[in-house]
Every structure is written in C-alpha cells, then in structure tokens.
Design a protein around this motif. Structure first.
Motif, PDB file in Angstrom:
ATOM      1  N   PRO A  93      80.838 -21.560 -17.205  1.00 37.18           N
ATOM      2  CA  PRO A  93      81.344 -22.103 -18.474  1.00 37.18           C
ATOM      3  C   PRO A  93      80.651 -21.655 -19.771  1.00 37.18           C
ATOM      4  CG  PRO A  93      80.000 -23.738 -17.370  1.00 37.18           C
ATOM      5  CD  PRO A  93      80.060 -22.554 -16.455  1.00 37.18           C
ATOM      6  N   PRO A  96      82.805 -19.025 -21.951  1.00 36.62           N
ATOM      7  CA  PRO A  96      84.006 -19.617 -22.556  1.00 36.62           C
ATOM      8  C   PRO A  96      83.692 -20.640 -23.649  1.00 36.62           C
ATOM      9  CG  PRO A  96      84.189 -19.640 -20.175  1.00 36.62           C
ATOM     10  CD  PRO A  96      82.811 -19.174 -20.486  1.00 36.62           C
ATOM     11  N   ILE A  97      82.598 -21.383 -23.483  1.00 39.13           N
ATOM     12  CA  ILE A  97      82.224 -22.357 -24.529  1.00 39.13           C
ATOM     13  C   ILE A  97      81.915 -21.614 -25.833  1.00 39.13           C
ATOM     14  CG2 ILE A  97      80.400 -23.976 -25.228  1.00 39.13           C
ATOM     15  CD1 ILE A  97      80.328 -24.947 -22.295  1.00 39.13           C
ATOM     16  N   LEU A 194      74.239 -21.322 -16.501  1.00 42.36           N
ATOM     17  CA  LEU A 194      75.595 -21.752 -16.880  1.00 42.36           C
ATOM     18  C   LEU A 194      76.486 -20.547 -17.184  1.00 42.36           C
ATOM     19  CD1 LEU A 194      75.446 -24.851 -19.271  1.00 42.36           C
ATOM     20  CD2 LEU A 194      76.246 -24.767 -16.919  1.00 42.36           C
TER      21      LEU A 194
ATOM     22  N   ALA B  30      83.001 -29.519 -24.881  1.00 38.00           N
ATOM     23  CA  ALA B  30      83.447 -28.240 -25.441  1.00 38.00           C
ATOM     24  C   ALA B  30      84.662 -27.651 -24.732  1.00 38.00           C
ATOM     25  CB  ALA B  30      82.301 -27.231 -25.397  1.00 38.00           C
ATOM     26  N   LEU B  31      84.905 -28.025 -23.484  1.00 46.25           N
ATOM     27  CA  LEU B  31      86.029 -27.425 -22.748  1.00 46.25           C
ATOM     28  C   LEU B  31      87.182 -28.413 -22.633  1.00 46.25           C
ATOM     29  CD1 LEU B  31      84.069 -25.656 -19.873  1.00 46.25           C
ATOM     30  CD2 LEU B  31      85.204 -24.548 -21.778  1.00 46.25           C
TER      31      LEU B  31
END
Lengths: 379, 205
Positions: A93, A96-97, A194, B30-31
């Motif tokens: 993630p 993408p964040i 992450l 955030a997602l």
C-alpha cells in the motif's frame, strides 16, 4: 549560546562543503542513468513499439506499464480481491498511498508515480552512497553508487513502481540505526515493508547492529532498537489487518499473488528448475531471469569475499532465492534490486579500471535495451 | 525478569504497537474501502463460479419465452485446453464460444442470430461468463446496488441482476444493449457426464 553557535556553524560548514561535490556527483549519475531511460522510453513511443503497454499513446507509456497499472488501480479505488483472478491486493500500500497524495496535489496518478519514483531514486542513491561509505570504503561506495544508477534492471526505478522508494527507505533505516536514532530507523523500516515485502530483510542488519551495540545502550534505547528490528514485520502485519478489515481475508495479498502463479511451497524450488524447460519454450524471456539469478548469486559470493557482513548477504540470498519457492523465476531480476549486497559485490569486481569501464559500458547498453524491450516483457 | 529487561520489553512493545496501529490507520484513512456494491457483485460471482450448468427461461425483445441450457467446460483447441461455453435453446439455436478463437452458431431465429453472443450468454446465465462480467464491474467500480438488484455496465451492455435476498445468489437478470434487450430467470443444476455428453454432441464449427 553566543560562543557555541558560531563554533557549531564552523564545524558544520566544512562538512557541508565536503558533501556538496559528492551530492553533485551522485546527481550527475542519477541524471545520466535516468536520461538514458527517459530517452529510450521516448524512443519506444516514437518507434510505435506498443506491445503490452496499456497507454501506448502516451510518450512515457512504457514507464507506466505493467504493475504501474495495478498501483494506479489501488490508488484510485482501493483494494478488491477477485478470487482466482489477478487482483490488486498483491500490491503493497505505501506507493498507492503516495500516488493518492500526488493526485490530491493535482497530478495524474501516472505522472505522480513517475515523479515520486525518480525523486525517490535520487534519495536512494544518496542514502546508499553514505551507507556504503560507512560500512565499507569510499572508493567502493562510489563505484557501487554508479552501478546502481545505471543498473540494467534499474529501469524500474523510473517506472510507476515502488522499488526506488523502498531502496531509499532500507538504506535510510540502517543509516539511522548506525547513528543510534532507533525510532527513526523503525519508522523507515516499517515504511519500506509497507512498500515491498522484500524489505522485511532490513531487520537482519538492524538486528546485527542492535546486538552489537546492546551494552552501550540504555534499557529504553535497547527497547527502541528491538522495536526497529520488529518494525518491518509489524508493518506487514498492519497490511494484513487492513486487508482483514476491508476484504475479510488477511491473506488476500498471498491469495492474489497465487493468480500470478506465485504459490509458495517447499517443493517450489525444485519445480522452478524442473519446469524451466517448458517455461523457456513458452517464454524465452525467462532466460533473462535465470541469468539474473546466477549473476546475483555470483555477486553475493563476491560480496562475501569482500567482507560484506552476513546480515546483508543472507538477506540478499533470501531475496534472490525465496521467489524460486513459488515455482518460477519470474521477476527475480527486479526483486534483487532491493539487495544492496549485490551492488557491493559488483563494485568489488569493478576495482580494476578495466573492470570498471567494462561494467559501466555493459550496464548503460543493457539499461537502454531493458527500457526498449519494456513493451514485450514485464520487469 | 529484571526491571531493565521490563523497560526494554515495554519500550519495544510500545514501538511495535505504535507502528502497527499507525500503519493501519494510515491505510484506513488514505485508501478507499471497496464499495458495498463491489462486494455484492463479487459474492454473486462467487455463487456463479460454483456451477458449470445453468438452465434459464428468457425472452428477447418481448418475444415468446425460450428455454435455454448453458454449460461451461474445457475444450481442446490448437494444442491447448480453453474454457468455453455451449448455449442450447429449445428452438434449435446452438452457440459455441471458446475464447480466444472460436465463436460459432447454428439455427435459431433472426433475433437470436443477430443478438450479441456475449449478451446472449449473459442472458442465459452462463456462469463463468456472467461471473467474469460481475468481477470486472466490481474491479472497475462499475456496479450499483439496490435492495435486491445489482446494476452493472459491461461495455455497451447494461445488466440488471436480481439477487436472492438472503444469499445474494443471482436468480434473474435483464440485459439491455445496442443489439439485444431481454430478461431471464436462471436455475443452477449439477452437471453429470450424461448431460455433458448430450450438450457437447454435434456442435457448430
């Protein structure tokens, strides 16, 4: 205060002055390597080599291809597990964040990805150089940084991929630990994990450092150091908790990887070799990955002979060999980019000037070839 | 355990808990979480993937009801096995679809022959075809959910699925597109070798 302040400034000025040429030199190699990649990507567009590129109409479409599309999907819509089909929980993630962050600032997802990846690569080169100089020596650090800047597989450092960011965070985590800033080291190690699961192996050098310095640390600092060692697995646990919450399956990331044929088993290593003939017959590009595995293992052996410490070489070996337990050689050339020991081994080979020239010439040529062939095979 | 060891263990636990919690909070804030309609579409697709044989009764363009049977199975073509579908209607129309190379039909009315093959397969409830459309819509966040209805757009075709309220299993659907407009009710069946042989006999090529 009046007497201390100028003294501090005086002490800092020569260090800053000494750093500036090094920074400029690193920026030069970054610019050269990335210049080649961008020029080749533009050539892909100009020559109409569309292949499997999802946006061939875009001049930098080659750099947005393959996993870039998946990272964009996670950034724009979050995770969704499609059982039995390729789906996005296979992609960690952090990147993408950051893409969402870039998008919130007004950039397109792909543009944000390319900007972040390339800026992070400059940071990665700086951190890698400083780390290598501290662990080994300046000459080797310079060569290793040059080779990293132009490494053929390093085309992904300019793509919408998280490798450059993760490499920067790995190097920064260990640098912070070397300076006994354990909390910062913990944050960097967690952030790296992450980004990519391979970053979990940063725990090995952190563990070695914490153990080595255990007697000099206070009990509280020892706790922080232990926290830094456990930070990367903790970050992966947080990702699993998140997937458990939104998809009701904490192992959704391994399930999703299964759709790419990545199913880890104790026999996977044997299967990878027994299936190699068929895999090569079906897709000749697999040969590239086989060559990468052999080359990487040789470089790790050279790194061991050069005196690189075991936590780095064991981590590098795990990064190179563990993927084979999924039964295939796919993408090992890319996974290895997160193993600094490989570049230290290469730098040891480049000690003679002729060897250095040969490595630079071969790397730059292959970097261009790697970029030109992006439409036909994933990195 | 000494006091020093306790301090070390507590500090490490606090760091690990803070990182795990912080990283979780970062992801959660955030997602985007998957939408309820995407999850409903995936649940419906999961139901469909449990079956290979579906019976249906459908109407095209307000015509008379047709009984149809769709089976999805493996076909050996060009040296490799591919998953494909056979759709048989009681009026004699047979459609064979084995991606990526084979699409053939025989018999049937002009309306059936001129309809989009994909839309026909969806309308007849061909389980893997419909499941794939549902999964694609879920992934692209192109599904919209009512109380027991799920609406999705696949290319130029609109699909509306009626779901069983308790299980979320698709039981009826309506298709509306440039070359077809129809509705159907579907029923899942267990596949046995005799039925499979009968359905695979005398296929158009």
């Amino acid at each position: 205060v009046a007497t201390v302040e100028p003294a501090t400034r005086l002490a800092a000025e020569p260090r800053t002055a000494a750093r500036l040429p090094a920074l400029a030199w690193i920026a030069g190699w970054w610019l050269a390597g990335r210049g080649l990649v961008f020029a080749a990507a533009l050539a892909v567009h100009a020559l109409g080599l569309s292949g499997h590129i999802s946006r061939p109409e875009h001049p930098l479409g080659a750099l947005e291809a393959w996993d870039g599309r998946w990272y964009r999907m996670v950034a724009s819509g979050g995770y969704l597990l499609l059982p039995g089909r390729q789906s996005d929980p296979a992609f960690f993630p952090l990147f993408p964040i950051l893409l969402r962050g870039g998008h919130a600032l007004g950039l397109g997802y792909y543009t944000a990805g390319i900007v972040i990846a390339n800026a992070a690569f400059l940071a990665a080169l700086v951190c890698f150089y400083v780390l290598t100089r501290e662990l080994l020596d300046d000459g080797l650090a310079r060569r290793a940084t040059i080779y990293l800047a132009i490494f053929p597989g390093g085309v992904v450092f300019s793509m919408v991929y998280p490798e450059s960011l993760v490499l920067a965070l790995i190097a920064l985590a260990v640098l912070c630990a070397l300076r006994e800033r354990w909390l910062l080291a913990a944050v960097c190690a967690a952030a790296a994990a992450l980004g990519r699961p391979e970053a979990v192996f940063v725990s090995l050098p952190l563990l070695a450092l914490a153990w080595q310095r255990r007697r000099a640390l206070t009990p509280l600092e020892r706790g922080f150091a232990l926290g830094a060692v456990l930070a990367a697995p903790a970050a992966i646990a947080s990702f699993m908790l998140y997937l458990g919450r939104v998809l009701h399956d904490p192992f959704a990331w391994t399930v999703a990887q299964g759709a790419w044929g990545r199913r880890f088993s104790p026999y996977g290593f044997v299967t990878a070799f027994s299936n190699l003939g068929n895999d090569l017959a079906r897709n000749a590009w697999v040969a590239r990955e086989v060559v990468a595995v052999v080359l990487y293992l040789a470089l790790i052996a050279v790194a061991v002979r050069t005196g690189v410490k075991w936590p780095w070489t064991v981590g590098a070996t795990a990064i190179v060999l563990l993927p084979l337990f999924s039964g295939a050689f796919d993408s090992v050339s890319r996974f290895g980019l997160l193993a600094p020991a490989l570049f230290w081994g290469l730098a040891a080979l480049g000690r003679p000037p002729a060897g250095h020239r040969l490595i630079v010439a071969a790397s730059t040529s292959l970097l261009v070839v790697a970029t030109l062939t992006l439409p036909y095979m994933y990195p | 355990m000494t006091k020093k060891s306790l301090v070390t263990a507590a500090a490490a636990a606090v760091v690990v808990a803070a990182l795990t919690g912080g990283a979780f909070a970062l992801q959660a804030s955030a997602l985007r979480a998957p939408s309820a309609s995407s999850l409903t579409a995936l649940r419906a697709a999961t139901w469909l993937r449990r079956y290979r044989l579906v019976d249906s009764v459908f109407r095209i363009d307000g015509g008379r009801p047709q009984h149809a049977t769709c089976v999805q199975t493996w076909f050996h073509e060009q040296g490799r096995n591919h998953v494909g579908a056979v759709l048989r209607l009681d009026d004699g129309f047979v459609l064979l679809a084995v991606p990526p190379h084979t699409l053939a039909s025989r018999g049937g009315t002009p309306a059936e022959r001129s309809s989009s093959p994909l839309a026909l397969l969806e309308l007849a409830g061909c389980p893997r075809v419909l499941a794939r459309s549902l999964e694609t819509a879920a992934r692209d966040r192109a599904a919209r959910q009512g109380r027991t209805r799920l609406r999705l757009v696949v290319g130029a075709t609109r699909l509306t699925l009626t779901l069983e309220a308790t299980s979320g299993r698709p039981v009826a659907l309506a298709v509306s597109g440039p070359r077809i407009r129809g509705s159907s009710r579907i029923r899942y069946r267990q596949l046995d070798p005799a039925v499979l042989r009968r359905l695979l006999a005398d296929l158009p090529r």
